[in-house]
Design an enzyme around this catalytic site. Structure first.
Site, PDB file in Angstrom:
ATOM      1  N   HIS A 153       0.823  -1.220   0.000  1.00 47.29           N
ATOM      2  CA  HIS A 153       0.000   0.000   0.000  1.00 47.29           C
ATOM      3  C   HIS A 153       0.856   1.268   0.000  1.00 47.29           C
ATOM      4  O   HIS A 153       1.045   1.936   1.000  1.00 47.29           O
ATOM      5  CB  HIS A 153      -1.071   0.004   1.087  1.00 47.29           C
ATOM      6  CG  HIS A 153      -0.684  -0.475   2.458  1.00 47.29           C
ATOM      7  ND1 HIS A 153       0.396   0.020   3.157  1.00 47.29           N
ATOM      8  CD2 HIS A 153      -1.267  -1.390   3.276  1.00 47.29           C
ATOM      9  CE1 HIS A 153       0.469  -0.561   4.337  1.00 47.29           C
ATOM     10  NE2 HIS A 153      -0.520  -1.427   4.427  1.00 47.29           N
ATOM     11  N   ASP A 185      -8.903   4.441  -3.079  1.00 44.40           N
ATOM     12  CA  ASP A 185     -10.208   4.820  -2.526  1.00 44.40           C
ATOM     13  C   ASP A 185     -10.354   6.323  -2.332  1.00 44.40           C
ATOM     14  O   ASP A 185     -11.409   6.798  -1.905  1.00 44.40           O
ATOM     15  CB  ASP A 185     -10.481   4.089  -1.211  1.00 44.40           C
ATOM     16  CG  ASP A 185      -9.495   4.435  -0.096  1.00 44.40           C
ATOM     17  OD1 ASP A 185      -8.510   5.157  -0.369  1.00 44.40           O
ATOM     18  OD2 ASP A 185      -9.695   3.958   1.042  1.00 44.40           O
ATOM     19  N   ASP A 210      -7.112  -3.764   0.504  1.00 39.47           N
ATOM     20  CA  ASP A 210      -6.731  -3.625   1.913  1.00 39.47           C
ATOM     21  C   ASP A 210      -7.971  -3.480   2.791  1.00 39.47           C
ATOM     22  O   ASP A 210      -7.948  -2.788   3.812  1.00 39.47           O
ATOM     23  CB  ASP A 210      -5.781  -2.443   2.119  1.00 39.47           C
ATOM     24  CG  ASP A 210      -5.034  -2.535   3.452  1.00 39.47           C
ATOM     25  OD1 ASP A 210      -4.615  -3.639   3.825  1.00 39.47           O
ATOM     26  OD2 ASP A 210      -4.876  -1.497   4.126  1.00 39.47           O
TER      27      ASP A 210
END
Length: 311
Positions: A153, A185, A210
């Site tokens: 990430h 997101d 995630d």
């Protein structure tokens, strides 16, 4: 990289029953192959998780993504600080023996890992990722040179991209080979930064959700908010989106061409973990496909050659 679904957080419910519900919930969103994320935890949870995953025969579950326990206290994010440990050849060998081949990927902080640790992981067929790390640019570059293949990430829980020390993101950017996952997101990473990372990394950047699940027991207490999950104290602890949501966001908000966004969720992550029968439409590949409408909304799932149409 997803930690739960269907009302279960796997690390708090490492049972076959919970895993079955989680897998069905993930499949229903259009994801036909995933790594189950297991955050830094106790030896007991690890053992139960290894046993449960080893008994699963569902081809959607490709293995575990171990986030920790060899990570940075300074960049732990939502990880339990008391469970983070320093890697040694002895404790890692013991963990791998217990895992019995269920670990497909492990996220480590490069600055706490010796060459021996990275080598031991790669020799066991594990894709090593850099993340939850306080590594300097040079430490991160050295980690990639030692065999770390990807970054977990990107931008989250790591040193920032800074003009005096480009940090872990800068090391991923300048590498010729290192990949990176990103959470598209708009919360974990601004969509403009997703676009910048994509322009620099091209096919080395791929998507992860995630995502976690609401949970009120164990080491990880996730509270469901409108568009994310947090710890009870408000710390961002996980995303609330599917991979297909991430694809749509890349197209609509990051200016990424549709089929390239799809490859970021299919071909590129499959290629990274050597899942060579996935992420492609070709003779000999798995018959795992999804169908969408013109707005990229899921209409049907073909899993292992069997099609289920969504209502």
């Amino acid at each position: 990289q997803i930690a739960g679904g269907g009302g279960y957080l796997f690390s708090s419910n490492p049972t076959s029953e919970a895993l079955d519900v989680i897998t069905r919930a993930i499949l229903s969103t259009g994801t036909t192959g995933f790594l189950l994320a297991l955050p830094t935890n106790t030896d007991e949870v690890y053992r139960e998780a290894f046993r449960t995953v080893s008994k699963s025969g569902n081809p959607a579950l490709l293995g575990l993504h171990m986030e920790g326990p060899y990570i940075s206290h300074a960049r732990r994010g939502a990880h339990a600080p008391e469970l983070i440990i320093k890697p040694t050849a002895e404790n890692l060998s013991s963990l791998l023996s217990e895992a019995g081949g269920t670990i497909r990927m492990m996220t480590v902080a490069p600055e706490v890992c010796t060459p021996e640790i990275i080598s031991l992981l790669t020799q066991n067929g594990i894709t090593v990722a850099a993340g939850h790390s306080n590594a300097t640019f040079r430490e991160a570059v050295t980690g990639f040179e030692r065999g770390i293949k990807t970054t977990t990430h990107l931008f989250n829980a790591m040193t920032p991209l800074h003009h005096r020390d480009p940090g872990l993101p800068g090391a991923a950017f300048i590498s010729d080979r290192a990949c990176a996952s990103i959470i598209a997101d708009g919360i974990h990473v601004d969509f403009a930064m997703v676009a910048i990372a994509k322009k620099v990394m091209k096919d080395r950047l791929f998507l992860v959700s995630d995502a976690v699940e609401e949970n009120d027991r164990g080491a990880y207490m996730h509270v469901r908010q409108k568009d994310r999950f947090t710890l009870p104290d408000g710390t961002l602890s996980g995303a609330s989106l599917s991979m297909l949501d991430g694809v749509r966001n890349c197209i609509s908000h990051a200016g990424i061409e549709k089929y390239e966004a799809i490859r970021m969720a299919t071909l590129y992550p499959a290629r990274l973990i050597a899942a060579n029968d996935r992420g492609i439409i070709a003779t000999g590949a798995r018959a795992d496909l999804i169908m969408t409408d013109s707005d990229m909304r899921l209409t049907a799932i073909c899993f292992n050659g069997h099609t289920e149409f969504k209502k």
